[in-house]
Write an enzyme that holds these catalytic residues in place. Structure first.
Site, PDB file in Angstrom:
ATOM      1  N   ASP A   2       1.030 -44.361  -4.871  1.00  0.00           N
ATOM      2  CA  ASP A   2       1.506 -43.560  -5.244  1.00  0.00           C
ATOM      3  C   ASP A   2       2.961 -44.447  -5.313  1.00  0.00           C
ATOM      4  O   ASP A   2       3.917 -45.136  -5.032  1.00  0.00           O
ATOM      5  CB  ASP A   2       1.345 -42.391  -4.319  1.00  0.00           C
ATOM      6  CG  ASP A   2       2.224 -41.573  -5.112  1.00  0.00           C
ATOM      7  OD1 ASP A   2       2.026 -40.879  -5.731  1.00  0.00           O
ATOM      8  OD2 ASP A   2       3.435 -40.884  -4.233  1.00  0.00           O
ATOM      9  N   ASP A   4       6.076 -41.088  -6.462  1.00  0.00           N
ATOM     10  CA  ASP A   4       7.285 -40.721  -5.858  1.00  0.00           C
ATOM     11  C   ASP A   4       6.877 -39.916  -4.691  1.00  0.00           C
ATOM     12  O   ASP A   4       5.567 -39.494  -4.618  1.00  0.00           O
ATOM     13  CB  ASP A   4       7.324 -39.389  -6.961  1.00  0.00           C
ATOM     14  CG  ASP A   4       8.031 -40.040  -8.209  1.00  0.00           C
ATOM     15  OD1 ASP A   4       8.078 -40.742  -8.092  1.00  0.00           O
ATOM     16  OD2 ASP A   4       7.153 -39.759  -8.968  1.00  0.00           O
ATOM     17  N   ASP A  10      11.294 -39.186  -4.087  1.00  0.00           N
ATOM     18  CA  ASP A  10      10.828 -37.955  -5.331  1.00  0.00           C
ATOM     19  C   ASP A  10      12.156 -36.099  -5.799  1.00  0.00           C
ATOM     20  O   ASP A  10      12.845 -36.343  -4.955  1.00  0.00           O
ATOM     21  CB  ASP A  10       9.898 -37.471  -4.035  1.00  0.00           C
ATOM     22  CG  ASP A  10       9.183 -36.338  -4.726  1.00  0.00           C
ATOM     23  OD1 ASP A  10       9.133 -36.631  -6.224  1.00  0.00           O
ATOM     24  OD2 ASP A  10       8.294 -35.246  -4.512  1.00  0.00           O
TER      25      ASP A  10
END
Ligand SMILES: [Mg+2]
Ligand SMILES: [Zn+2]
Length: 185
Positions: A2, A4, A10
Site C-alpha cells: 500500500d 498512503d 498519509d
C-alpha cells in the site's frame, strides 16, 4: 505494498508531489528486502480521481516523486498500480464498482500476471485491513503495520486476518527477512 500510511505519510486525497514524504524505516527496510531479491509494487486506491479531486494524469507525478525518493536509497518500484474508481464518485467515467479497488485483489493479480510474480512467495504490506484482505484474496502473505493500534481493535476474520502485525515498517521488514527462505526467491 500500500502507499498512503504505509510507504508515505498519509495525507488524504493528496496528489501533490511536494507533500510526499517517506515514512521512517521505509528506505532502509526496502533496501534490505531488495538484497533478498524482492521486487516492489505499489497497489493503491486513488478514489480522489473518481471524486474529482485530481486527475488520473496527476498520479504520474506522484509515482515519479516516489521513485525519486526511493531511488536516493538505491531502491526502485517495479510497478505502480492504482484504482481510480469509486462506487460513489463525482466523475462519471470513474464511478463504478470494480475489481481493482482494495479489498478486491484485482491489481495484485494484474501485477502478478504481468511480471510473473509468485503470489504465494509475496507479501502484501499495508496499514489497514482492506490491504490485508486484498493480499489474502490474492494468495499473498500479509503484513499489517499498525503503529497506532487502530486496526488491531477490529475483527480479524477470514480474509481480514494478517499473517503478522508490526508496529513499524522496520519491524515489518525484519520479520519478512526472518521468514524468507534463503535461495527461494
Ligand atoms: Mg493506507
Ligand atoms: Zn478500480
Amino acid at each position: 505494498m500500500d502507499k498512503d500510511g504505509t510507504l508515505i505519510r498519509d495525507v488524504p486525497y493528496n496528489a501533490d508531489p511536494s507533500k510526499i514524504e517517506l515514512l521512517t524505516g521505509v528506505a532502509d527496510g526496502l533496501r534490505l528486502l531488495d538484497s533478498l531479491g524482492y521486487a516492489f509494487f505499489v497497489i493503491t486506491n486513488q478514489a480522489g480521481v473518481a471524486k474529482g479531486f485530481f486527475s488520473e494524469e496527476a498520479l504520474v507525478d506522484v509515482e515519479a516523486k516516489l521513485q525519486q525518493l526511493l531511488g536516493k536509497s538505491g531502491v526502485a518500484l517495479s510497478g505502480f498500480y492504482y484504482c481510480p474508481h469509486h462506487p460513489e464518485g463525482a466523475v462519471q467515467a470513474y464511478t463504478k464498482r470494480c475489481d481493482c479497488r482494495k479489498p478486491s485483489p484485482g491489481l495484485l493479480l494484474k501485477a502478478a500476471a504481468t511480471y510473473g510474480i509468485n503470489l504465494g512467495d509475496s507479501w502484501m504490506v499495508g496499514d489497514i485491513l482492506d490491504d490485508i484482505e486484498a493480499g489474502n484474496r490474492a494468495g499473498c502473505k500479509t503484513m499489517l503495520i499498525d503503529g497506532l493500534g487502530h486496526e488491531r481493535q477490529k475483527a480479524h476474520n477470514g480474509y481480514r486476518r494478517p499473517s503478522y502485525i508490526a508496529d513499524s515498517f522496520s519491524e515489518a521488514t525484519d520479520w519478512i527477512v526472518k521468514n524468507t527462505e534463503h535461495g527461494k526467491i
